[in-house]
Design an enzyme around this catalytic site. Structure first.
Site, PDB file in Angstrom:
ATOM      1  N   ASP A   1      -9.065  18.902 -13.058  1.00 36.64           N
ATOM      2  CA  ASP A   1      -9.115  17.981 -13.918  1.00 36.64           C
ATOM      3  C   ASP A   1      -8.860  17.717 -15.347  1.00 36.64           C
ATOM      4  OD1 ASP A   1     -10.319  15.437 -15.072  1.00 36.64           O
ATOM      5  OD2 ASP A   1     -11.896  15.265 -13.682  1.00 36.64           O
TER       6      ASP A   1
ATOM      7  N   LYS B   1      -9.258   6.980 -18.927  1.00 33.01           N
ATOM      8  CA  LYS B   1      -9.453   7.339 -20.426  1.00 33.01           C
ATOM      9  C   LYS B   1      -8.211   7.380 -21.353  1.00 33.01           C
ATOM     10  CE  LYS B   1     -13.351   8.057 -18.006  1.00 33.01           C
ATOM     11  NZ  LYS B   1     -13.788   9.126 -17.124  1.00 33.01           N
TER      12      LYS B   1
ATOM     13  N   TYR C   1     -17.633  16.866 -14.597  1.00 31.07           N
ATOM     14  CA  TYR C   1     -17.858  15.520 -14.832  1.00 31.07           C
ATOM     15  C   TYR C   1     -18.975  14.931 -13.554  1.00 31.07           C
ATOM     16  CZ  TYR C   1     -17.106  10.320 -14.488  1.00 31.07           C
ATOM     17  OH  TYR C   1     -17.217   9.130 -14.293  1.00 31.07           O
TER      18      TYR C   1
ATOM     19  N   ARG D   1       0.840  -1.203  -0.114  1.00 33.05           N
ATOM     20  CA  ARG D   1      -0.045   0.192   0.032  1.00 33.05           C
ATOM     21  C   ARG D   1       0.828   1.004   0.126  1.00 33.05           C
ATOM     22  NH1 ARG D   1      -1.540   1.204   4.715  1.00 33.05           N
ATOM     23  NH2 ARG D   1      -2.465  -0.536   5.189  1.00 33.05           N
TER      24      ARG D   1
HETATM   25  C1  LIG Z   1     -14.355   9.409 -16.018  1.00 33.02           C
HETATM   26  C2  LIG Z   1     -13.803  10.875 -15.422  1.00 33.02           C
HETATM   27  C3  LIG Z   1     -13.732  10.877 -14.151  1.00 33.02           C
HETATM   28  C4  LIG Z   1     -14.069   9.689 -13.130  1.00 33.02           C
HETATM   29  O1  LIG Z   1     -12.877   8.634 -13.210  1.00 33.02           O
HETATM   30  P1  LIG Z   1     -13.131   7.180 -13.142  1.00 33.02           P
HETATM   31  O2  LIG Z   1     -11.757   6.550 -13.463  1.00 33.02           O
HETATM   32  O3  LIG Z   1     -14.200   6.647 -13.831  1.00 33.02           O
HETATM   33  O4  LIG Z   1     -13.355   7.224 -11.665  1.00 33.02           O
HETATM   34  C5  LIG Z   1     -13.306  12.335 -13.525  1.00 33.02           C
HETATM   35  N1  LIG Z   1     -13.234  13.132 -14.435  1.00 33.02           N
HETATM   36  C6  LIG Z   1     -13.458  13.275 -15.821  1.00 33.02           C
HETATM   37  C7  LIG Z   1     -13.288  14.392 -16.820  1.00 33.02           C
HETATM   38  C8  LIG Z   1     -13.756  11.969 -16.315  1.00 33.02           C
HETATM   39  O5  LIG Z   1     -14.092  11.895 -17.461  1.00 33.02           O
END
Ligand SMILES: *Cc1c(COP(=O)(O)O)cnc(C)c1O
Length: 381
Positions: free
Chosen positions: A174, A199, A102, A50
């Site tokens: 983000d 993504k 998001y 961890r």
């Molecule tokens: C998908 C997404 C998230 C969340 O990510 P996960 O890997 O699904 O937990 C956060 N911000 C944006 C812009 C996203 O497209």
């Protein structure tokens, strides 16, 4: 950290370590171990998985290098990355976040933070004065997304950094849609950059992962503490897949971005389409600002159909795209934002942000763009 001097394309391939130090193997092995032998009772470099794992460190060093930070962190999902970053706030603090967020971030900020005694304001962060007006003596941080999702609102990062510095606020961004290849927020003075590596960075729709980077050593120390305290770290096998995905980010992103430009232009001219949102279009409202802080338009676009009935026909008619929430994969992904990615957000809030039932989002993959267009066009009736 090694490799600092290299350009992004080279960093993507070689990352922090480009081979296994023990054997010279061409990839860092999947260290599938939960703990480490303490020789004669003394802890070595690693003591428990961890707290540290070489497979995970490979992607943590990669994101730090790619974003130009001092340290990176890998988590089990993008939401864990977001939640762990927001753990920098404490009870009594106030957060200002972009109103076009998001869906999962919206759920976390509106549903979880208040239980921890942290208040929030959702503000149109494209309006610098609105952000200034929302600041209270309790405000401690800005949580931003640009381009926003799915309405492609562009927030002025330099202006946000200035506001943050003048008011002693932490700035968090983000950066999932752009990746460090197209947008490097830490260079502009943002404190913490966050990714859903599920993504574009992972790129193959086969893992959930989150990454965070910061250029501030003090913040890095606190983030490390929270990562170890929460324990929602990225597993060794998923770290390996993420490292492998990152190696091809440039070729994937460039191909997808070129195809997205083509599709955005053709959709704009199509009689079934009411409007297209894509920073690469000449008449896109935030275009100049976007390209002053990012080097590409990305590979995601949104479009609105003229009639609601056309949505069903499109979703029934297309064969190539996966119809799903998510984005950034090698395969094209078509999302009905209302019922999928933004399902968590109440109808009135969606409508206020311009997310109608006629809105669709496409994350363009690396298939042949002509096949993609023929497939889409067949469904646009
Ligand atoms: C998908 C997404 C998230 C969340 O990510 P996960 O890997 O699904 O937990 C956060 N911000 C944006 C812009 C996203 O497209």
């Amino acid at each position: 950290m090694s490799h600092q001097k290299y350009r992004p394309a080279t960093l993507l391939v070689h990352q922090g370590k480009d081979r296994d130090s023990a054997t010279g193997a061409s990839t860092v092995p999947i260290y599938q171990a939960s703990t480490y032998h303490h020789e004669a009772g003394v802890s070595g470099e690693y003591d428990y998985a961890r707290s540290g794992n070489p497979s995970r460190e490979q992607v943590e060093e990669a994101i730090a290098l790619l974003e130009g930070g001092v340290r990176g962190f890998a988590y089990a999902s993008g939401m864990t990355a977001i939640g762990s970053t927001l753990a920098l706030l404490k009870s009594g603090d106030h957060l200002i976040a972009s109103s076009d967020l998001y869906g999962g971030s919206w759920r976390f900020i509106t549903g979880v933070l208040p239980q921890q005694g942290i208040s929030f304001s959702l503000v149109d962060t494209t309006d610098v004065d609105a952000v200034k007006a929302a600041i209270t003596p309790q405000t401690k941080a800005l949580f931003l997304e640009t381009p926003s999702n799915p309405m492609f609102q562009i927030t002025d990062l330099r202006a946000m950094v200035q506001i943050a510095k003048e008011n002693g606020l932490l700035s968090m961004l983000d950066n999932t849609f752009m990746t460090p290849l197209l947008q490097r927020p830490l260079d502009l003075g943002i404190d913490v950059t966050i990714h859903s590596a599920t993504k574009f960075l992972g790129g193959h729709s086969d893992i959930l992962a989150g990454l965070v980077a910061t250029a501030d050593a003090g913040l890095a120390k606190r983030l490390k503490y929270f990562q170890n305290a929460f324990g929602a770290v990225l597993a060794p096998f998923d770290s390996f897949l993420l490292s492998r995905g990152i190696k091809t980010l440039k070729v994937r992103m460039e191909t997808a971005q070129t195809s997205a430009q083509t599709l955005a232009e053709r959709l704009t001219a199509h009689p079934a389409v009411a409007r297209v949102w894509f920073p690469g279009l000449d008449d896109f409202p935030g275009r100049e600002l976007h390209f002053s802080q990012a080097s590409g338009a990305g590979a995601v676009l949104s479009f609105e159909l003229k009639e609601e009935s056309q949505v069903k026909r499109l979703l029934e008619g297309v064969k190539l795209p996966i119809i799903a929430p998510s984005l950034g994969g090698v395969e094209t992904i078509l999302t009905h934002c209302w019922s999928m990615s933004h399902a968590a957000i109440p109808a009135e809030d969606k409508l206020r942000q311009g997310i109608s039932k006629k809105l669709l989002r496409i994350s363009v993959g690396i298939e042949d763009v002509e096949d993609l267009w023929e497939d889409l066009a067949a469904g646009l009736v």
